[in-house]
Design a protein around this motif. Structure first.
Motif, PDB file in Angstrom:
ATOM      1  N   SER A 498      13.784  67.162  53.635  1.00  0.00           N
ATOM      2  CA  SER A 498      14.522  66.482  52.572  1.00  0.00           C
ATOM      3  C   SER A 498      15.660  67.364  52.066  1.00  0.00           C
ATOM      4  O   SER A 498      16.771  66.894  51.833  1.00  0.00           O
ATOM      5  CB  SER A 498      13.574  66.133  51.422  1.00  0.00           C
ATOM      6  OG  SER A 498      14.271  65.537  50.352  1.00  0.00           O
ATOM      7  N   SER A 499      15.376  68.658  51.904  1.00  0.00           N
ATOM      8  CA  SER A 499      16.419  69.591  51.483  1.00  0.00           C
ATOM      9  C   SER A 499      17.531  69.662  52.521  1.00  0.00           C
ATOM     10  O   SER A 499      18.712  69.788  52.170  1.00  0.00           O
ATOM     11  CB  SER A 499      15.820  70.985  51.258  1.00  0.00           C
ATOM     12  OG  SER A 499      14.833  70.940  50.252  1.00  0.00           O
ATOM     13  N   LEU A 500      17.149  69.561  53.796  1.00  0.00           N
ATOM     14  CA  LEU A 500      18.147  69.559  54.862  1.00  0.00           C
ATOM     15  C   LEU A 500      19.038  68.327  54.762  1.00  0.00           C
ATOM     16  O   LEU A 500      20.251  68.398  54.990  1.00  0.00           O
ATOM     17  CB  LEU A 500      17.451  69.604  56.228  1.00  0.00           C
ATOM     18  CG  LEU A 500      18.326  69.892  57.450  1.00  0.00           C
ATOM     19  CD1 LEU A 500      18.989  71.253  57.338  1.00  0.00           C
ATOM     20  CD2 LEU A 500      17.487  69.804  58.716  1.00  0.00           C
ATOM     21  N   GLY A 501      18.453  67.180  54.367  1.00  0.00           N
ATOM     22  CA  GLY A 501      19.250  65.975  54.185  1.00  0.00           C
ATOM     23  C   GLY A 501      20.247  66.122  53.042  1.00  0.00           C
ATOM     24  O   GLY A 501      21.404  65.711  53.158  1.00  0.00           O
ATOM     25  N   LEU A 502      19.811  66.714  51.918  1.00  0.00           N
ATOM     26  CA  LEU A 502      20.725  66.956  50.811  1.00  0.00           C
ATOM     27  C   LEU A 502      21.816  67.944  51.210  1.00  0.00           C
ATOM     28  O   LEU A 502      22.978  67.810  50.814  1.00  0.00           O
ATOM     29  CB  LEU A 502      19.949  67.490  49.604  1.00  0.00           C
ATOM     30  CG  LEU A 502      19.021  66.492  48.907  1.00  0.00           C
ATOM     31  CD1 LEU A 502      18.176  67.193  47.852  1.00  0.00           C
ATOM     32  CD2 LEU A 502      19.829  65.369  48.275  1.00  0.00           C
ATOM     33  N   PHE A 503      21.426  68.936  52.002  1.00  0.00           N
ATOM     34  CA  PHE A 503      22.402  69.914  52.490  1.00  0.00           C
ATOM     35  C   PHE A 503      23.473  69.215  53.338  1.00  0.00           C
ATOM     36  O   PHE A 503      24.673  69.480  53.190  1.00  0.00           O
ATOM     37  CB  PHE A 503      21.675  70.980  53.310  1.00  0.00           C
ATOM     38  CG  PHE A 503      22.583  71.979  53.967  1.00  0.00           C
ATOM     39  CD1 PHE A 503      23.110  73.031  53.253  1.00  0.00           C
ATOM     40  CD2 PHE A 503      22.894  71.872  55.312  1.00  0.00           C
ATOM     41  CE1 PHE A 503      23.957  73.955  53.857  1.00  0.00           C
ATOM     42  CE2 PHE A 503      23.729  72.777  55.929  1.00  0.00           C
ATOM     43  CZ  PHE A 503      24.257  73.829  55.195  1.00  0.00           C
ATOM     44  N   ALA A 504      23.035  68.301  54.220  1.00  0.00           N
ATOM     45  CA  ALA A 504      23.986  67.565  55.054  1.00  0.00           C
ATOM     46  C   ALA A 504      24.915  66.713  54.197  1.00  0.00           C
ATOM     47  O   ALA A 504      26.112  66.605  54.473  1.00  0.00           O
ATOM     48  CB  ALA A 504      23.233  66.687  56.059  1.00  0.00           C
ATOM     49  N   ALA A 505      24.378  66.107  53.126  1.00  0.00           N
ATOM     50  CA  ALA A 505      25.208  65.295  52.239  1.00  0.00           C
ATOM     51  C   ALA A 505      26.283  66.146  51.568  1.00  0.00           C
ATOM     52  O   ALA A 505      27.441  65.729  51.442  1.00  0.00           O
ATOM     53  CB  ALA A 505      24.329  64.618  51.183  1.00  0.00           C
ATOM     54  N   LYS A 506      25.921  67.355  51.142  1.00  0.00           N
ATOM     55  CA  LYS A 506      26.899  68.253  50.521  1.00  0.00           C
ATOM     56  C   LYS A 506      27.981  68.657  51.526  1.00  0.00           C
ATOM     57  O   LYS A 506      29.169  68.738  51.176  1.00  0.00           O
ATOM     58  CB  LYS A 506      26.196  69.494  49.975  1.00  0.00           C
ATOM     59  CG  LYS A 506      25.243  69.210  48.826  1.00  0.00           C
ATOM     60  CD  LYS A 506      24.400  70.433  48.502  1.00  0.00           C
ATOM     61  CE  LYS A 506      23.311  70.104  47.488  1.00  0.00           C
ATOM     62  NZ  LYS A 506      22.387  71.238  47.272  1.00  0.00           N
TER      63      LYS A 506
END
Length: 545
Positions: A498-506
């Motif tokens: 999930s953190s990786l998904g937020l990282f990709a969004a940023k």
């Protein structure tokens, strides 16, 4: 494992983006591999067909570096290389369909024999193992059909690439849920390569993937569907592959059936595909692609919802859905689906909105905000990482030298060097500093998230209300935003992913910010280059401390 997934994605993305421009320039310079306008084409000028080379090479290089070198991986790469080679040959000289078919069969046979990838069970009889003499021909037929389905769906800018991206997202997520590391590490590089390619392929396209790219995508999606859904390898039924491959299969079936009903060969080219029918019904290029993306996303979503259901539900539901889509297919072709928004109404609506929302506070303030906040954020973030990995430090030093060389020695090519430095440097910087931002005392973590939320809003405002239309939103932009928002909240996604998904969004927000700034301030490339140099030098210096 998470770091391997992330770096395999980024490796393919960066290699693809690095190859696109040189290949595009070479195709134009030597007048090779150009898609010429024609009766069945929607573009009006020659377009280079080099996208398949870019994302294919990027994905293959990433897989060779990050994926396990086992038998399925080698068969996957060999089959992909064969069909990519035949596709390039076809893009160059326009091969006879018999030679095309030969290349597809050779690629499928390599996958089935060298990689040992074949159907070993069938729907309704998951416990019954298919003998090899049945499994291999069925596999070859399925892979050839998948290759041709995607190839035939490649009729609008961004269409085949976007459909494939959605399918690969579904395959990757189901592979993650079933802990199928092989499928995951074969899927993610193609997601990265496709994302790099789609930025140049959405309407109006600057490059096409060509037959090399579309046939490659069809083949690899077919292979991944077999690896994921064969019941002897994992928990999923082979029937799910029908939903994952989705609309390209239905489109090919409908077109072939309509041609046969009219007494023509199913291999004859025409304007009978689903996207042609949508445009005939009155939809614009942009709207037709968005509608098709939505249908494909719905089919991939159904594959997730039906992952644990029996074949007695999955197969009949697919048949019902197929009949519904094909009925709409035929109705659109017969002109039975009216355009719900006449052109005059749309023009009046757009003019009204333009008058209300064309004030300077929407057109000027967002880009000025990005011009101030994004560089300050990057400059401040350099001081945050507690440690920098050695490989990041060495790459940053090399990139610092490359960007400095471009700015001083090759000023005409400076934008490409600056763009590369900003993209790669910000990726490394965010990867190294994200944890430091989140570990800081309150309210810094919340402020950090709010800042990116505001940046995202400003980016969308810039793209929507740019007076000069230098950066137009496309279906790809909305697709990326939806995926970035939805992914962290999907069921059973671990905290790390999930953190990786937020990282990709940023990262998406930052990358779009860079593009907007480079277009708005194209006469200040040196200042943007200094920001890039600061980030790369900061990473290198912090790595020594």
């Amino acid at each position: 494992m998470n770091s391997a997934i992330f770096f395999s994605f980024m490796t393919a993305l960066l290699i693809c983006m690095a190859l696109v421009q040189p290949l595009r320039l070479l195709a134009g310079r030597f007048h090779i591999m150009l898609d010429q306008p024609g009766e069945r084409k929607v573009h009006q000028s020659p377009i280079p067909k080099v996208g398949g080379i870019a994302f294919g090479v990027g994905a293959f290089a990433s897989i060779l570096w990050w994926a396990p070198k086992d038998e399925p991986t080698m068969g996957f790469l060999l089959g992909g290389a064969i069909i990519l080679a035949f596709g390039l040959w076809d893009d160059r000289v326009n091969l006879n369909y018999r030679i095309k078919l030969l290349g597809q069969i050779l690629a499928a046979l390599a996958v089935a024999t060298v990689g040992g990838i074949r159907f070993e069970s069938i729907p309704f009889l998951p416990a019954t193992e298919l003998p090899m003499w049945i499994g291999i021909p069925v596999t070859v037929f399925f892979l050839v059909a998948a290759s041709n389905a995607v190839n035939l769906s490649d009729g609008l800018d961004g269409l085949a690439g976007g459909l494939s991206f959605l399918t690969l997202c579904g395959i990757g997520y189901l592979a993650y849920l079933s802990d199928n590391q092989t499928v995951l590490l074969l899927t993610v590089p193609f997601l990265g390569g496709l994302l790099g390619f789609l930025r140049y392929n959405t309407y109006p396209a600057r490059i096409f993937m060509g037959d090399s790219g579309s046939q490659l995508l069809g083949l690899i999606m077919g292979i991944l569907a077999i690896l994921l859904t064969d019941s002897t390898r994992g928990p999923y039924s082979p029937a799910l592959a029908l939903f994952l491959l989705g609309l390209p299969f239905l489109d090919t079936l409908g077109v072939a059936g309509q041609r046969l009903a009219e007494g023509r060969s199913p291999f004859t080219g025409d304007r009978k595909h689903f996207h042609h029918k949508l445009m005939k019904a009155g939809l614009s290029h942009y709207e037709a692609v968005t509608v098709i993306y939505t249908i494909q996303a719905g089919m991939v979503g159904l594959a997730f919802l039906l992952q644990w259901r029996s074949d007695t539900l999955v197969v009949p539901l697919y048949l019902i859905l197929a009949c519904t889509v094909l009925a709409l297919f035929i109705a659109a072709g017969q002109g039975l689906i009216a355009n719900p928004f006449p052109q005059t109404v749309r023009l009046r609506s757009n003019k009204w909105l333009s008058n209300i929302l064309s004030g300077p506070w929407l057109c000027d303030v967002p880009i000025r905000f990005l011009a101030v906040v994004v560089p300050l954020f990057l400059i401040a973030s350099v001081f945050l990482p507690a440690s920098i990995p050695d490989d990041v430090r060495y790459i940053s030093i090399a990139l610092f030298g490359a960007v400095l060389f471009g700015l001083t020695i090759l000023p005409k090519l400076a934008p490409y060097f600056v763009r590369g430095g900003l993209y790669i440097g910000s990726t490394f910087l965010l990867y190294a500093s994200d944890a430091s931002w989140m570990a800081a005392r309150a309210p810094i973590p919340m402020t950090y998230h709010v800042l990116f939320g505001i940046l995202a809003i400003m980016v969308l405002l810039c793209m929507r209300f740019d007076r000069q239309n230098r950066f137009q939103t496309t279906p790809l932009d909305y697709l990326m935003v939806c995926l970035a928002v939805i992914f962290p909240f999907l069921p059973e996604v671990s905290t790390d992913i999930s953190s990786l998904g937020l990282f990709a969004a940023k990262l998406i927000v930052l990358f779009l910010s860079f593009e907007l700034l480079m277009q708005e301030f194209s006469n200040r490339m040196r200042q943007l280059g200094l920001v890039s140099l600061w980030v790369l030098l900061g990473l290198a210096v912090r790595g020594w401390l």
